[in-house]
Write an enzyme that holds these catalytic residues in place. Structure first.
Site, short mmCIF file in Angstrom:
data_model
loop_
_atom_site.label_atom_id
_atom_site.label_comp_id
_atom_site.label_asym_id
_atom_site.label_seq_id
_atom_site.Cartn_x
_atom_site.Cartn_y
_atom_site.Cartn_z
N ASP A 1 11.11 45.33 6.34
CA ASP A 1 9.94 46.53 6.87
C ASP A 1 10.17 46.61 8.57
O ASP A 1 9.86 45.47 8.84
CB ASP A 1 8.49 45.79 6.49
CG ASP A 1 7.55 46.62 6.64
OD1 ASP A 1 7.07 47.61 6.47
OD2 ASP A 1 6.25 46.94 7.50
N ASP B 1 -0.95 42.63 -10.51
CA ASP B 1 -0.80 41.16 -10.38
C ASP B 1 0.06 40.87 -10.73
O ASP B 1 1.08 41.61 -11.49
CB ASP B 1 -2.37 40.66 -11.07
CG ASP B 1 -2.02 40.79 -12.43
OD1 ASP B 1 -1.45 40.75 -13.12
OD2 ASP B 1 -3.38 41.07 -12.75
N ASN C 1 -5.59 41.12 -16.03
CA ASN C 1 -6.22 40.11 -16.03
C ASN C 1 -7.58 41.07 -15.88
O ASN C 1 -8.77 40.19 -15.85
CB ASN C 1 -6.66 38.91 -15.35
CG ASN C 1 -6.41 39.46 -14.17
OD1 ASN C 1 -6.31 40.97 -13.69
ND2 ASN C 1 -6.59 38.66 -12.63
N HIS D 1 6.17 54.20 -1.56
CA HIS D 1 4.70 54.47 -1.71
C HIS D 1 4.07 54.18 -0.18
O HIS D 1 3.09 54.98 0.23
CB HIS D 1 4.53 52.81 -1.35
CG HIS D 1 5.00 52.09 -0.38
ND1 HIS D 1 6.58 52.00 -0.36
CD2 HIS D 1 4.45 51.46 0.71
CE1 HIS D 1 6.75 51.13 1.21
NE2 HIS D 1 5.54 51.05 1.40
N ASP D 2 5.04 55.39 0.35
CA ASP D 2 4.26 55.48 1.92
C ASP D 2 4.35 57.30 1.87
O ASP D 2 3.55 58.15 2.72
CB ASP D 2 5.22 55.69 2.62
CG ASP D 2 5.26 53.85 3.33
OD1 ASP D 2 4.23 53.17 3.10
OD2 ASP D 2 6.39 53.00 3.54
N ASP E 1 8.82 42.02 -0.35
CA ASP E 1 9.13 42.64 1.03
C ASP E 1 9.61 41.94 2.41
O ASP E 1 8.85 40.52 2.05
CB ASP E 1 8.04 43.54 1.13
CG ASP E 1 8.36 45.01 1.63
OD1 ASP E 1 9.11 45.19 2.33
OD2 ASP E 1 7.60 46.25 0.38
N ASP F 1 -8.94 42.95 -13.77
CA ASP F 1 -10.08 42.90 -12.83
C ASP F 1 -9.71 44.51 -11.83
O ASP F 1 -10.15 44.94 -10.63
CB ASP F 1 -9.10 41.68 -12.01
CG ASP F 1 -8.09 42.07 -11.18
OD1 ASP F 1 -7.04 42.71 -11.39
OD2 ASP F 1 -7.93 41.24 -9.86
N ASP G 1 -2.29 45.44 -14.87
CA ASP G 1 -3.16 45.02 -14.62
C ASP G 1 -3.40 44.16 -15.62
O ASP G 1 -3.98 44.29 -16.34
CB ASP G 1 -4.23 45.24 -14.17
CG ASP G 1 -6.02 44.82 -13.72
OD1 ASP G 1 -5.46 43.48 -13.74
OD2 ASP G 1 -6.59 45.01 -14.47
#
Ligand code: NOJ
Length: 542
Positions: free
Chosen positions: A199, A28, A22, A328-329, A97, A24, A20
């Site tokens: 995907d 990113d 920035n 990621h699953d 992706d 938040d 990250d």
């Protein structure tokens, strides 16, 4: 180099969780650019970026509202273009992706499509009348479970979704849809992206006669994800038209120079190879999930030998298997193997030395464990319908319904929030795993046999030794049972890999050679004998 993708190594980044820049609390694209030297120095050659497109983020980018722009929390289109350039300037590649199967239900196409039966985009999605009495048009279950149909009162019809109900499936039987989706790929290919991870590609076509799926006794889905919820998923996945589409996608990317490639996410028993095309003219690669299914510490030598035999038989050269331990699953691999860090090193050895393309999910190179996060209040929408199911019961059933656990922020150092956010006070979008003080890049760099260093050294060995990238592979006999051994041969080189998948040390005779790599200090060569410590492995050069 022609066909570079056949011998590349892939690092998967989940942009929300990587870095990250920035403050938040959300990773990113500029953050990824800042960390590119890390990825290159590790030795990875290709990046697969999980979706970064404009999206309401109900499925964190797998629900797209604009394929041509970037989600503002991740940056701008210029950042995406800068990322492509920065990757290329490091002599690396990047694939995006691509979600061809469905859009977000907030995509302007779907908003138009649902507005009326005679809207010109009505047929861009799959709409149908119900069977009457509140029943959907067919019995097709969607992949996360439950009916794949959702009723829409605006037009008194149902639309189909193979994933969640806010992800309506596009109708690829409509040539305009195919053309529009091919345009999205061209848009990014024209801007230099090196290909795509596709995907749930196997979901794209549904039966044109809308036949009901046959009954099955299985409720919990099989690992092939083609049976479960009391049905065989015969008519809503792996339809013959999808194999043909794979060839069309390949033809499209083959128009580009230098070489691009596509790797498909496809599931199903005995059919997935068809996506590679009868003459290797389909998808370049498919994701194979056998290593992602590994659980526990028992019977690992048998299981690994089974996987290698299967790949070397069914995906023998010129086919190329892929080796991924996590994504990621699914539960993080360190947690699936009950935190056995030695076994984690051995699996890395396997992944980078077996014949195939290794794919490493961010954070697996330091062994981030799965976050123990409740289903109730999960960020992951698949968990919402299972809010009542205790995570431990889900794990017992080998179901993974809250994917928040494998998406926790990357652990860069032992400082606040593991160094995930550069500045600012926002909390990370998911909590950092509590073990980050020991499990982080900075600390593991200083530890000789850390998982990080094992990954890095193996990636470098792979760059150095052509036989690991394009040599043949043969399983070796004559080693004691808990040992899995194979040779990699080619370009005048030969390496032998030995792995002890057991908690007891083993000693066996072998042909002599030079020790090139070892996963632990407990490995040794003594007068024609090899000694492998518990869960240890080595690479010999002959
Ligand atoms: C498979 C992706 O890997 C997963 O993360 C996503 O939720 C579904 N497809 C739907 O796009």
């Amino acid at each position: 180099m022609k066909d570079w993708w056949k011998e590349t190594t892939i690092y998967q980044i989940y942009p929300r969780s990587f870095y990250d820049s920035n403050g938040d609390g959300i990773g990113d694209l500029p953050g990824i650019i800042e960390k590119l030297d890390y990825i290159r120095d590790m030795g990875f050659e290709t990046i697969w970026l999980s979706p970064h497109y404009a999206s309401p983020q109900r499925d964190f980018g797998y629900d797209i509202t604009d394929y041509f722009s970037v989600a503002p929390e991740y940056g701008t289109t210029d950042d995406a273009l800068a990322l492509i350039d920065e990757v290329h300037s490091r002599d690396m590649k990047i694939v995006f992706d691509m979600i061809l199967n469905h859009t977000s239900d907030q995509h302007p196409w779907f908003l138009e499509s649902r507005s009326s039966k005679d809207n010109p985009r009505r047929d861009w999605y799959i709409w149908k009348k119900g069977k009457g009495g509140g029943k959907p048009p067919t019995n097709w279950a969607c992949l996360p479970g439950g009916s794949g149909w959702k009723y829409d009162s605006t037009t008194d019809e149902w639309f189909f979704h193979n994933f969640l109900d806010f992800q309506p499936d596009l109708n690829f039987r409509n040539p305009e849809v195919k053309q529009a989706m091919f345009e999205t790929m061209r848009y990014w290919l024209d801007r230099g992206v090196d290909g795509f991870r596709l995907d749930i590609f196997h979901s794209i076509f549904k039966d044109d006669q809308f036949r009901d799926n046959p009954f099955s006794w299985k409720y919990v889905p099989t690992s092939d994800f083609d049976e479960g919820y009391f049905q065989k998923l015969e008519y809503n996945i792996n339809r013959p038209e999808t194999f043909e589409l794979a060839r069309e996608v390949r033809a499209l990317i083959d128009e580009y120079e230098p070489d691009r490639f596509v790797v498909g996410e496809v599931f199903g028993k005995n059919v997935v190879k068809k996506y590679l095309g009868p003459n290797q003219d389909g998808l370049n690669l498919i994701l194979l999930f056998d290593l992602i299914e590994l659980q526990g510490n028992d019977k690992k030598s048998e299981e690994i030998r089974g996987i290698l035999n299967n790949y070397e038989t069914n995906y023998a050269t010129p086919y190329i298997p892929t080796y991924c331990l996590g994504n990621h699953d699914r539960r993080r691999y360190m947690s699936r193997i009950a935190g056995n860090a030695d076994l984690a090193r051995l699996l890395a050895l396997l992944q980078y030395t077996a014949r195939g393309v290794p794919i490493t999910y961010y954070g697996d190179e330091i062994g981030i464990p799965d976050g123990d996060l409740p289903h109730m209040g999960a960020k992951d929408a698949t968990a919402h319908k299972y809010w009542w199911l205790p995570p431990a019961v889900a794990r017992g059933l080998n179901l993974y319904v809250n994917r928040d656990g494998c998406r926790t922020p990357m652990q860069w150092n032992g400082e606040k929030n593991a160094g995930f956010s550069k500045e600012g006070d926002s909390e990370p979008w998911l909590p950092v795993h509590p073990d980050y003080r020991q499990c982080n890049v900075g600390f593991q760099r200083t530890q000789p046999f850390s998982l990080l260093n094992v990954h890095r050294e193996l990636l470098h060995l792979r760059k150095e030794m052509d036989c690991l990238r394009r040599g043949s592979m043969h399983l070796l006999e004559g080693v004691p049972e808990p040992v899995v051994a194979y040779s990699r041969k080619g370009q005048g080189q030969e390496l032998r890999i030995f792995m002890n998948f057991s908690p007891a040390p083993v000693r066996f005779s072998h042909s002599s050679g030079k020790l090139r790599f070892s996963t632990s200090g407990e490995t040794a060569l003594e007068d024609g004998y090899t000694k492998l410590g518990p869960w240890s492995g080595l690479v010999l050069e002959l």
